[in-house]
Motif scaffolding. Structure first.
Motif, PDB file in Angstrom:
ATOM      1  N   PRO A 129     -39.661 -12.824  -5.562  1.00 17.15           N
ATOM      2  CA  PRO A 129     -38.800 -13.703  -4.767  1.00 17.15           C
ATOM      3  C   PRO A 129     -37.724 -12.933  -4.002  1.00 17.15           C
ATOM      4  CG  PRO A 129     -38.333 -13.923  -7.114  1.00 17.15           C
ATOM      5  CD  PRO A 129     -39.565 -13.101  -7.002  1.00 17.15           C
ATOM      6  N   ILE A 130     -37.547 -13.327  -2.757  1.00 13.62           N
ATOM      7  CA  ILE A 130     -36.536 -12.748  -1.868  1.00 13.62           C
ATOM      8  C   ILE A 130     -35.802 -13.882  -1.177  1.00 13.62           C
ATOM      9  CG2 ILE A 130     -36.206 -11.509   0.321  1.00 13.62           C
ATOM     10  CD1 ILE A 130     -38.465  -9.667  -0.475  1.00 13.62           C
ATOM     11  N   TYR A 131     -34.499 -13.737  -1.057  1.00 12.92           N
ATOM     12  CA  TYR A 131     -33.778 -14.648  -0.180  1.00 12.92           C
ATOM     13  C   TYR A 131     -32.673 -13.888   0.544  1.00 12.92           C
ATOM     14  CZ  TYR A 131     -29.551 -15.227  -3.095  1.00 12.92           C
ATOM     15  OH  TYR A 131     -28.380 -15.030  -3.782  1.00 12.92           O
ATOM     16  N   VAL A 132     -32.253 -14.448   1.677  1.00 13.60           N
ATOM     17  CA  VAL A 132     -31.166 -13.895   2.496  1.00 13.60           C
ATOM     18  C   VAL A 132     -30.153 -15.009   2.707  1.00 13.60           C
ATOM     19  CG1 VAL A 132     -30.526 -12.934   4.743  1.00 13.60           C
ATOM     20  CG2 VAL A 132     -32.699 -12.256   3.665  1.00 13.60           C
ATOM     21  N   SER A 133     -28.864 -14.691   2.534  1.00 14.92           N
ATOM     22  CA  SER A 133     -27.852 -15.729   2.714  1.00 14.92           C
ATOM     23  C   SER A 133     -26.636 -15.191   3.450  1.00 14.92           C
ATOM     24  CB  SER A 133     -27.418 -16.310   1.359  1.00 14.92           C
ATOM     25  OG  SER A 133     -26.784 -15.316   0.575  1.00 14.92           O
ATOM     26  N   ASP A 134     -25.919 -16.114   4.077  1.00 15.68           N
ATOM     27  CA  ASP A 134     -24.648 -15.798   4.722  1.00 15.68           C
ATOM     28  C   ASP A 134     -23.600 -15.606   3.627  1.00 15.68           C
ATOM     29  OD1 ASP A 134     -21.914 -16.547   5.831  1.00 15.68           O
ATOM     30  OD2 ASP A 134     -23.076 -16.495   7.679  1.00 15.68           O
ATOM     31  N   MET A 135     -22.868 -14.510   3.664  1.00 18.16           N
ATOM     32  CA  MET A 135     -21.938 -14.207   2.586  1.00 18.16           C
ATOM     33  C   MET A 135     -20.616 -14.974   2.688  1.00 18.16           C
ATOM     34  SD  MET A 135     -22.534 -10.169   1.725  1.00 18.16           S
ATOM     35  CE  MET A 135     -22.157  -9.580   3.380  1.00 18.16           C
ATOM     36  N   ASP A 136     -20.385 -15.632   3.800  1.00 14.52           N
ATOM     37  CA  ASP A 136     -19.162 -16.428   3.944  1.00 14.52           C
ATOM     38  C   ASP A 136     -19.408 -17.907   3.659  1.00 14.52           C
ATOM     39  OD1 ASP A 136     -17.525 -14.227   4.699  1.00 14.52           O
ATOM     40  OD2 ASP A 136     -18.368 -14.323   6.726  1.00 14.52           O
ATOM     41  N   THR A 137     -20.538 -18.433   4.148  1.00 16.80           N
ATOM     42  CA  THR A 137     -20.831 -19.859   3.971  1.00 16.80           C
ATOM     43  C   THR A 137     -21.782 -20.116   2.811  1.00 16.80           C
ATOM     44  OG1 THR A 137     -22.768 -19.847   5.440  1.00 16.80           O
ATOM     45  CG2 THR A 137     -20.602 -20.168   6.468  1.00 16.80           C
ATOM     46  N   TYR A 138     -22.457 -19.053   2.332  1.00 19.62           N
ATOM     47  CA  TYR A 138     -23.441 -19.151   1.251  1.00 19.62           C
ATOM     48  C   TYR A 138     -24.714 -19.902   1.670  1.00 19.62           C
ATOM     49  CZ  TYR A 138     -19.421 -17.652  -1.504  1.00 19.62           C
ATOM     50  OH  TYR A 138     -18.330 -16.963  -1.982  1.00 19.62           O
ATOM     51  N   GLU A 139     -24.884 -20.094   2.963  1.00 21.90           N
ATOM     52  CA  GLU A 139     -26.103 -20.756   3.446  1.00 21.90           C
ATOM     53  C   GLU A 139     -27.297 -19.810   3.323  1.00 21.90           C
ATOM     54  OE1 GLU A 139     -28.100 -22.538   7.575  1.00 21.90           O
ATOM     55  OE2 GLU A 139     -26.090 -21.661   7.597  1.00 21.90           O
ATOM     56  N   TYR A 161     -25.659 -21.194  -4.204  1.00 26.23           N
ATOM     57  CA  TYR A 161     -25.244 -21.470  -5.579  1.00 26.23           C
ATOM     58  C   TYR A 161     -25.677 -22.860  -6.053  1.00 26.23           C
ATOM     59  CZ  TYR A 161     -21.145 -23.462  -3.113  1.00 26.23           C
ATOM     60  OH  TYR A 161     -20.322 -24.164  -2.266  1.00 26.23           O
ATOM     61  N   VAL A 162     -25.921 -23.773  -5.097  1.00 28.82           N
ATOM     62  CA  VAL A 162     -26.432 -25.094  -5.456  1.00 28.82           C
ATOM     63  C   VAL A 162     -27.937 -25.025  -5.714  1.00 28.82           C
ATOM     64  CG1 VAL A 162     -26.784 -27.477  -4.689  1.00 28.82           C
ATOM     65  CG2 VAL A 162     -24.649 -26.281  -4.138  1.00 28.82           C
ATOM     66  N   ALA A 163     -28.669 -24.447  -4.770  1.00 27.94           N
ATOM     67  CA  ALA A 163     -30.126 -24.434  -4.855  1.00 27.94           C
ATOM     68  C   ALA A 163     -30.650 -23.506  -5.942  1.00 27.94           C
ATOM     69  CB  ALA A 163     -30.713 -24.023  -3.502  1.00 27.94           C
ATOM     70  N   LEU A 164     -29.987 -22.366  -6.139  1.00 26.90           N
ATOM     71  CA  LEU A 164     -30.504 -21.350  -7.055  1.00 26.90           C
ATOM     72  C   LEU A 164     -29.876 -21.398  -8.442  1.00 26.90           C
ATOM     73  CD1 LEU A 164     -30.585 -18.301  -4.587  1.00 26.90           C
ATOM     74  CD2 LEU A 164     -32.363 -20.010  -5.003  1.00 26.90           C
ATOM     75  N   GLN A 165     -28.662 -21.975  -8.550  1.00 26.14           N
ATOM     76  CA  GLN A 165     -27.958 -21.955  -9.833  1.00 26.14           C
ATOM     77  C   GLN A 165     -27.494 -23.340 -10.299  1.00 26.14           C
ATOM     78  OE1 GLN A 165     -27.841 -19.191 -11.502  1.00 26.14           O
ATOM     79  NE2 GLN A 165     -28.422 -17.718  -9.917  1.00 26.14           N
ATOM     80  N   CYS A 166     -27.724 -24.364  -9.474  1.00 25.91           N
ATOM     81  CA  CYS A 166     -27.284 -25.726  -9.803  1.00 25.91           C
ATOM     82  C   CYS A 166     -25.784 -25.789 -10.072  1.00 25.91           C
ATOM     83  CB  CYS A 166     -28.059 -26.274 -11.000  1.00 25.91           C
ATOM     84  SG  CYS A 166     -29.762 -26.709 -10.602  1.00 25.91           S
ATOM     85  N   LYS A 167     -25.004 -25.062  -9.294  1.00 21.70           N
ATOM     86  CA  LYS A 167     -23.551 -25.062  -9.434  1.00 21.70           C
ATOM     87  C   LYS A 167     -22.907 -25.819  -8.273  1.00 21.70           C
ATOM     88  CE  LYS A 167     -23.100 -20.743 -12.078  1.00 21.70           C
ATOM     89  NZ  LYS A 167     -22.304 -21.315 -13.192  1.00 21.70           N
ATOM     90  N   ILE A 168     -21.660 -26.190  -8.430  1.00 18.33           N
ATOM     91  CA  ILE A 168     -20.951 -26.915  -7.376  1.00 18.33           C
ATOM     92  C   ILE A 168     -19.937 -26.021  -6.668  1.00 18.33           C
ATOM     93  CG2 ILE A 168     -21.259 -29.156  -8.479  1.00 18.33           C
ATOM     94  CD1 ILE A 168     -18.373 -28.947  -9.485  1.00 18.33           C
TER      95      ILE A 168
END
Length: 236
Positions: A129-139, A161-168
């Motif tokens: 698994p690989i993902y890329v995200s924006d480090m400011d918006t977490y998108e 953090y919502v999609a991968l860790q179920c956090k708010i």
């Protein structure tokens, strides 16, 4: 440099007037321009699309295209055109067109698009698994098929953090600040993901995204089985 500008008859497509910038940019004299129609500036294979747009009543469609033009020396350039209708000679409706040469911009964009396609092709071929995200918006900007399969969604556009860790809220163990300080070097760590119920050896690093910004790249290698085997050996 001033933009090229011309006036043409929308019925015959003949040039009525052109400014000096048109003469300089395209290489035709003003006399030559006034003996030509719009068709003379467009590659033959673009003629049907040109006519379709000119005859369209949809103003947005008329204004939305990037066009190819031919200079007198045969050079093909890319332009954007902004047309407007004006009245001359006692009420005759003609088109005034402002032309902006975007060849350099399009060349840069095409190069970036090709680089992005190659990069995503490589990411997509990797089974971990690989993902890329924006480090400011977490998108999440990209996720390969392996990541989508594990988390059961497309992931792109979601908050990591919502999609991968179920956090708010952003994870307290987020490595964004760490990898920002590592000057594009990889950071290796291990983590048990409670959503996937698997343990991963993770490689995080900052990479340049195709729009030029620094983004988070994460590759996760499933080490659940090997960790369990090591635990059994230690206990035996």
């Amino acid at each position: 440099n001033p933009n090229t500008m011309w006036i043409y008859d929308p019925k015959t497509l003949a040039f009525i007037d052109v400014n000096d910038a048109s003469v300089t940019h395209y290489g035709y004299s003003k006399k030559e321009f006034l003996s030509m129609t719009l068709m003379n500036l467009y590659p033959e294979e673009d003629h049907s699309l040109l006519l379709e747009n000119i005859l369209s009543d949809d103003q947005e469609k008329q204004n939305s295209n990037t066009w190819r033009h031919k200079k007198k020396n045969g050079t093909v350039i890319y332009v954007s055109a902004i047309p407007s209708e004006i009245l001359i000679d006692g009420g005759k409706k003609v088109k005034l067109v402002l032309i902006n040469d975007i060849t350099e911009k399009k060349t840069v964009q095409d190069t970036l698009n090709n680089e992005r396609a190659q990069m995503l092709s490589i990411f997509g071929s990797i089974e971990e698994p690989i993902y890329v995200s924006d480090m400011d918006t977490y998108e999440i900007l990209y996720a390969n098929n392996a990541a989508k399969k594990i988390f059961g969604s497309s992931l792109v556009g979601e908050t990591c953090y919502v999609a991968l860790q179920c956090k708010i809220a952003p994870c307290e163990f987020c490595t964004n600040n760490i990898i920002r300080e590592m000057n594009y070097r990889p950071y290796l760590w291990e983590f048990h993901n409670p959503v996937a119920k698997r343990t991963y050896q993770i490689i995080d690093r900052v990479i340049k995204w195709t729009d030029g910004r620094d983004v988070r790249f994460e590759l996760a290698i499933d080490v659940t089985a090997s960790n369990e085997a090591e635990q059994i050996l230690r206990e035996s």
